[in-house]
Design a protein around this motif. Structure first.
Motif, PDB file in Angstrom:
ATOM      1  N   GLN A   1     -22.559  -0.038 -69.762  1.00  0.00           N
ATOM      2  CA  GLN A   1     -23.306  -1.296 -69.771  1.00  0.00           C
ATOM      3  C   GLN A   1     -22.389  -2.491 -70.009  1.00  0.00           C
ATOM      4  N   LYS A   2     -21.450  -2.354 -70.935  1.00  0.00           N
ATOM      5  CA  LYS A   2     -20.551  -3.464 -71.248  1.00  0.00           C
ATOM      6  C   LYS A   2     -19.771  -3.911 -70.017  1.00  0.00           C
ATOM      7  N   ALA A   3     -19.348  -2.963 -69.194  1.00  0.00           N
ATOM      8  CA  ALA A   3     -18.599  -3.303 -67.987  1.00  0.00           C
ATOM      9  C   ALA A   3     -19.477  -4.086 -67.013  1.00  0.00           C
ATOM     10  N   VAL A   4     -20.708  -3.641 -66.823  1.00  0.00           N
ATOM     11  CA  VAL A   4     -21.614  -4.320 -65.902  1.00  0.00           C
ATOM     12  C   VAL A   4     -21.965  -5.711 -66.418  1.00  0.00           C
ATOM     13  N   VAL A   5     -22.228  -5.831 -67.724  1.00  0.00           N
ATOM     14  CA  VAL A   5     -22.556  -7.135 -68.307  1.00  0.00           C
ATOM     15  C   VAL A   5     -21.396  -8.103 -68.167  1.00  0.00           C
ATOM     16  N   LEU A   6     -20.178  -7.650 -68.446  1.00  0.00           N
ATOM     17  CA  LEU A   6     -19.010  -8.519 -68.338  1.00  0.00           C
ATOM     18  C   LEU A   6     -18.784  -8.940 -66.893  1.00  0.00           C
ATOM     19  N   TYR A   7     -19.029  -8.041 -65.963  1.00  0.00           N
ATOM     20  CA  TYR A   7     -18.925  -8.396 -64.542  1.00  0.00           C
ATOM     21  C   TYR A   7     -19.910  -9.517 -64.207  1.00  0.00           C
ATOM     22  N   MET A   8     -21.158  -9.377 -64.647  1.00  0.00           N
ATOM     23  CA  MET A   8     -22.168 -10.383 -64.348  1.00  0.00           C
ATOM     24  C   MET A   8     -21.835 -11.714 -65.012  1.00  0.00           C
ATOM     25  N   GLN A   9     -21.309 -11.682 -66.224  1.00  0.00           N
ATOM     26  CA  GLN A   9     -20.908 -12.917 -66.904  1.00  0.00           C
ATOM     27  C   GLN A   9     -19.779 -13.609 -66.139  1.00  0.00           C
ATOM     28  N   THR A  10     -18.845 -12.812 -65.657  1.00  0.00           N
ATOM     29  CA  THR A  10     -17.734 -13.371 -64.887  1.00  0.00           C
ATOM     30  C   THR A  10     -18.233 -13.958 -63.578  1.00  0.00           C
ATOM     31  N   LEU A  11     -19.133 -13.245 -62.917  1.00  0.00           N
ATOM     32  CA  LEU A  11     -19.706 -13.737 -61.662  1.00  0.00           C
ATOM     33  C   LEU A  11     -20.441 -15.053 -61.893  1.00  0.00           C
ATOM     34  N   SER A  12     -21.165 -15.150 -63.002  1.00  0.00           N
ATOM     35  CA  SER A  12     -21.871 -16.385 -63.324  1.00  0.00           C
ATOM     36  C   SER A  12     -20.908 -17.551 -63.495  1.00  0.00           C
TER      37      SER A  12
END
Length: 286
Positions: free
Chosen positions: A91-102
Motif C-alpha cells: 500500500q505504501k508504494a501505491v500511495v507514494l506513487y499517487m502522491q508523486t503523480l499528484s
C-alpha cells in the motif's frame, strides 16, 4: 516612438502565443482532474485498517477459543504477523506513487524524499498469503521509479511519462491489494463463525437457567458482536470498491495520456475522483 510601439506590440503578441502554447500543452490547471484523482486514490483509506485487523485476529478470538484450538490459532497468529509489514508496504508504494503523480499534475512541490525510507527493503514471496514473484517484481519496479523521480526533484518528468512507466506495476500491486483484502475478508468470516457460533450453540441451552443476569449479558454481548461484524463487512465491500475504482481510473488515465486536456477525458477522470471521495467518506462514516 513608432519603433518602440512596434517592438512592444511584437513582444505582447509573442507573450500571448507563449501563454496559449502553455495552455494547449497541459499546464497545472488543465491537469486538475488528474491531480484530484491521484489525491483521492492516495487518501482512499480502509486497506491499512483492515490489514491491522487481519494481523490482530488472534487477540479478538482468543477469549472464545477452546484450549484444544489455541495452539493452531497461535501458529496462524505468528504467520499473519510475519507477513503484515509486506502487506502494508504494498500500500505504501501505491500511495507514494499517487502522491508523486499528484505533484507532477499540480503547480506545487513538496519534498517526499523521507517517504522513500518508509517503503522498506522489499517483499518476500509467500504462498499462503498470495504474494507472488510478479508482485515482488512490480513492487521493486515501482519503488525504483519513485526513488529515481523523487531523488531527482521531479526533473524531466511529466504526468505522461510517470503514468507510462508506472502503470503496469501499479496495476499488479493494486491487484495484490484487492486479493489481500479478500483474504482479510475470508479470515474475518472464519473469526465471525468462531465467535458468534459459540453463542449460537450455548444460548439455546440457557433456557430455564437461574443465571438470568448472566444470560442477559451474554445476549447483549452477542448482539454487539453481530453489529460489529456487520459494520466490518461493509468496510470490506467499500475497500474493494475503492481499490477497483483506483485500478480502473489509472487504466483509463493510461489509455488517454495524449488526450488529458479534452473535456470528455477530464470529465471521466473527475467522475473517478468524485466516486473515490464518496467511498472514502463512506469508510470514514462507518
Amino acid at each position: 516612438m513608432r519603433t518602440f510601439r512596434l517592438a512592444l506590440a511584437l513582444c505582447l503578441f509573442s507573450l500571448n502565443l507563449l501563454l496559449a502554447s502553455c495552455a494547449s500543452t497541459g499546464g497545472p490547471v488543465s491537469l486538475q482532474e488528474v491531480r484530484e484523482f491521484a489525491d483521492a486514490s492516495a487518501k482512499l483509506g480502509g486497506y491499512a485498517e483492515l490489514s491491522r485487523r487481519y494481523r490482530d485476529t488472534y487477540e479478538r478470538e482468543q477469549p472464545y477459543l477452546p484450549a484444544s484450538a489455541d495452539k493452531l490459532a497461535r501458529e496462524n497468529d505468528a504467520k499473519r504477523r510475519a507477513v503484515y509489514e509486506d502487506f502494508v508496504s504494498v500500500q505504501k508504494a501505491v500511495v507514494l506513487y499517487m502522491q508523486t503523480l499528484s505533484l507532477l499534475a499540480g503547480d506545487t512541490r513538496y519534498d517526499l524524499t523521507e517517504r522513500i525510507d518508509d517503503l522498506g527493503n522489499g517483499l518476500k514471496a509467500n504462498a499462503e498469503s498470495g504474494l507472488q514473484q510478479r508482485h515482488i517484481a512490480a513492487y521493486t519496479g515501482l519503488t525504483r521509479l519513485l526513488t529515481r523521480v523523487i531523488a531527482s526533484g521531479y526533473q524531466n518528468r511529466s504526468v505522461e511519462t510517470m503514468v507510462r512507466d508506472g502503470d503496469a506495476d501499479v496495476q499488479v500491486l493494486l491487484e495484490a491489494m484487492i486479493s489481500l483484502t479478500r483474504l482479510y475478508y475470508k479470515t474475518n468470516e472464519n473469526e465471525k463463525k468462531t465467535i458468534l457460533g459459540i453463542f449460537d450453540v450455548e444460548l439455546p441451552l440457557t433456557k430455564g437457567s437461574n443465571e438470568r443476569m448472566l444470560v442477559t449479558l451474554a445476549k447483549v454481548h452477542y448482539l454487539n458482536k453481530a453489529s460489529e461484524y456487520k459494520l466490518i463487512d461493509r468496510r470490506y465491500d467499500l475497500a474493494l470498491q475503492g481499490l477497483t475504482k483506483v485500478a480502473l481510473g489509472h487504466q483509463k488515465l493510461r489509455e488517454n495520456l495524449h488526450k488529458l486536456t479534452q473535456e470528455d477525458v477530464k470529465r471521466m477522470l473527475g467522475n473517478y475522483g468524485r466516486d473515490l471521495r464518496m467511498i472514502r467518506d463512506g469508510l470514514a462514516a462507518e
